[in-house]
Enzyme design. Structure first.
Site, PDB file in Angstrom:
ATOM      1  N   ALA A 127      21.419   7.753 -24.411  1.00 59.59           N
ATOM      2  CA  ALA A 127      21.592   8.244 -25.775  1.00 59.59           C
ATOM      3  C   ALA A 127      21.351   9.744 -25.857  1.00 59.59           C
ATOM      4  O   ALA A 127      22.076  10.472 -26.545  1.00 59.59           O
ATOM      5  CB  ALA A 127      20.663   7.497 -26.731  1.00 59.59           C
ATOM      6  N   ASP A 128      20.340  10.229 -25.169  1.00 56.43           N
ATOM      7  CA  ASP A 128      20.066  11.664 -25.144  1.00 56.43           C
ATOM      8  C   ASP A 128      21.189  12.433 -24.459  1.00 56.43           C
ATOM      9  O   ASP A 128      21.652  13.468 -24.951  1.00 56.43           O
ATOM     10  CB  ASP A 128      18.755  11.936 -24.402  1.00 56.43           C
ATOM     11  CG  ASP A 128      17.530  11.572 -25.223  1.00 56.43           C
ATOM     12  OD1 ASP A 128      17.182  12.346 -26.120  1.00 56.43           O
ATOM     13  OD2 ASP A 128      16.938  10.520 -24.955  1.00 56.43           O
ATOM     14  N   VAL A 129      21.615  11.935 -23.311  1.00 53.51           N
ATOM     15  CA  VAL A 129      22.630  12.634 -22.534  1.00 53.51           C
ATOM     16  C   VAL A 129      23.968  12.646 -23.265  1.00 53.51           C
ATOM     17  O   VAL A 129      24.665  13.676 -23.311  1.00 53.51           O
ATOM     18  CB  VAL A 129      22.771  11.997 -21.144  1.00 53.51           C
ATOM     19  CG1 VAL A 129      23.948  12.605 -20.388  1.00 53.51           C
ATOM     20  CG2 VAL A 129      21.489  12.191 -20.342  1.00 53.51           C
ATOM     21  N   ALA A 164      18.677   7.566 -19.572  1.00 51.82           N
ATOM     22  CA  ALA A 164      18.452   7.989 -20.965  1.00 51.82           C
ATOM     23  C   ALA A 164      19.793   8.361 -21.586  1.00 51.82           C
ATOM     24  O   ALA A 164      20.053   9.509 -21.960  1.00 51.82           O
ATOM     25  CB  ALA A 164      17.479   9.158 -21.013  1.00 51.82           C
ATOM     26  N   GLY A 206      23.911  15.132 -25.955  1.00 50.54           N
ATOM     27  CA  GLY A 206      24.062  16.461 -25.382  1.00 50.54           C
ATOM     28  C   GLY A 206      25.509  16.782 -25.053  1.00 50.54           C
ATOM     29  O   GLY A 206      25.984  17.899 -25.291  1.00 50.54           O
TER      30      GLY A 206
END
Length: 384
Positions: A171-173, A169, A176
């Site tokens: 894009a999320d990481v 994942a 972040g």
């Protein structure tokens, strides 16, 4: 201000975290690792990640990984009492993080305009799929959607195959990571200007923008050449030989980026005649004829085991490596020597390790990671 790790770089920093699932929680987990007191505000139902597999002893692995070291406070933001409680808490905070869709935080009474009046020194981070502005601002944002829209999937996969999702994942990481970087930057700015007596800052961070910033090779190539990058499979799009190759019992990677290394490679695979071939004089020309180079390399490598290939190339100074699976990577001697797997202080999961944040700070001992909180575990500590 209270904190869990008084000798850590971010001790004394209080974070009120309204985020859930992955991008925001990953961001604030990095801050918690460095000693920040992260107060996770959850609805009575809890973060969705609490209910996502895989589980161990009833605890979600994903929730545990990205909510380590935090405190959980249950508040119903749909009630006036809940909004009043969190507003009071925010007056004691240095940082607020939220990853709602644009406009939702404001409707809940916890947006920048509302909270910065209560705490002018506040650093406020909004993470969303596409940012607070633009025609896509209100689009639903999940990792697979972002990977598709930013062009990453278009350059991932085999040339004759379909666009391929990256197996994480990402894009999320990445959002972040950029979120943690942005917050530390803003806190540093505030500290230089007077600390909590100085004005704070609002940060608008988009997952989409973060991915474009991450895609250095593809975006730069496109902007400089005005050409559309394409899928090239398990090889570098601009250099050769630079990619993954077949062996007798698996695959290995090679990274040959200059003429000196190419000369060493040709010597190893008994193909020194290529050094006098005009097609392979430069890195760019080698990239153009990559398939021919691949044939020469794999004619040699398919007769040998990966372990022997790595030994031969390394002895000649040619950058290479085996392709490991995740279990092999986590159990490698490199991971052990770097103490990348840190024990988790959690009797519910003991013994259990997590992957730590990657930076090693000189003079700072590596701590054990604190457990992810039970839902509402710390409510009474902060909400009367």
């Amino acid at each position: 201000m209270s904190n869990n790790l008084p000798n850590q770089p971010l001790s004394g920093v209080r974070v009120v975290d309204f985020s859930r699932v992955l991008s925001g929680p990953y961001c604030t987990a990095l801050l918690a690792d460095m000693g920040a007191e992260v107060i996770k505000i959850e609805s009575p139902a809890g973060d969705d990640y609490r209910h996502v597999a895989p589980f161990k002893n009833g605890e979600s692995a994903l929730f545990t990984q990205v909510n380590r070291g935090k405190k959980s406070v249950v508040v119903d933001l749909l009630t006036s009492e809940g909004q009043k409680a969190v507003r009071h808490l925010v007056t004691t905070a240095d940082v607020v993080v939220e990853n709602f869709r644009p406009g939702v935080a404001a409707r809940l009474g916890i947006g920048w305009d509302e909270l910065s009046v209560l705490n002018p020194s506040l650093v406020f981070l909004s993470i969303s799929g596409f940012g607070q502005t633009g025609p896509w601002a209100n689009k639903a944002a999940y990792d697979v959607i972002i990977q598709g829209l930013c062009g990453l999937m278009s350059v991932t996969g085999q040339p004759d195959g379909p666009p391929t999702l990256v197996g994480e994942a990402v894009a999320d990481v990445v959002a972040g990571l950029f979120g943690a970087w942005a917050l530390i930057t803003a806190l540093f700015e505030r500290e230089r200007k007077g600390g909590r007596n100085a004005a704070g800052r609002y940060i608008d961070l988009a997952m989409f923008d973060s991915m474009l910033s991450l895609m250095v090779t593809s975006t730069t190539s496109s902007l400089f050449t005005e050409e559309t990058p394409v899928r090239v499979g398990n090889r570098h799009p601009l250099s050769a030989p630079f990619g993954c190759y077949a062996a007798l019992d698996g695959y290995f990677s090679l990274a040959v980026l200059n003429n000196k290394l190419f000369s060493k490679l040709c010597k190893v695979i008994d193909a020194e005649s290529l050094l006098n071939d005009d097609r392979f004089i430069t890195d760019s020309s080698r990239n153009q004829y990559e398939s021919i180079l691949r044939d020469h390399i794999e004619k040699w490598s398919r007769l040998r085991h990966v372990v022997d290939i790595i030994s031969i190339f390394e002895s000649e100074g040619v950058p290479c490596g085996p392709l490991l699976d995740v279990v092999q990577a986590l159990s490698s001697e490199q991971v052990k020597s770097r103490n990348m797997l840190v024990p988790l202080e959690d009797h519910r999961l003991s013994p259990q390790c997590l992957v730590r944040q990657p930076a090693i700070f000189g003079g700072l001992s590596q701590v054990r990671l604190k457990h992810a909180p039970r839902l509402g575990e710390h409510t009474h500590e902060f909400i009367s």
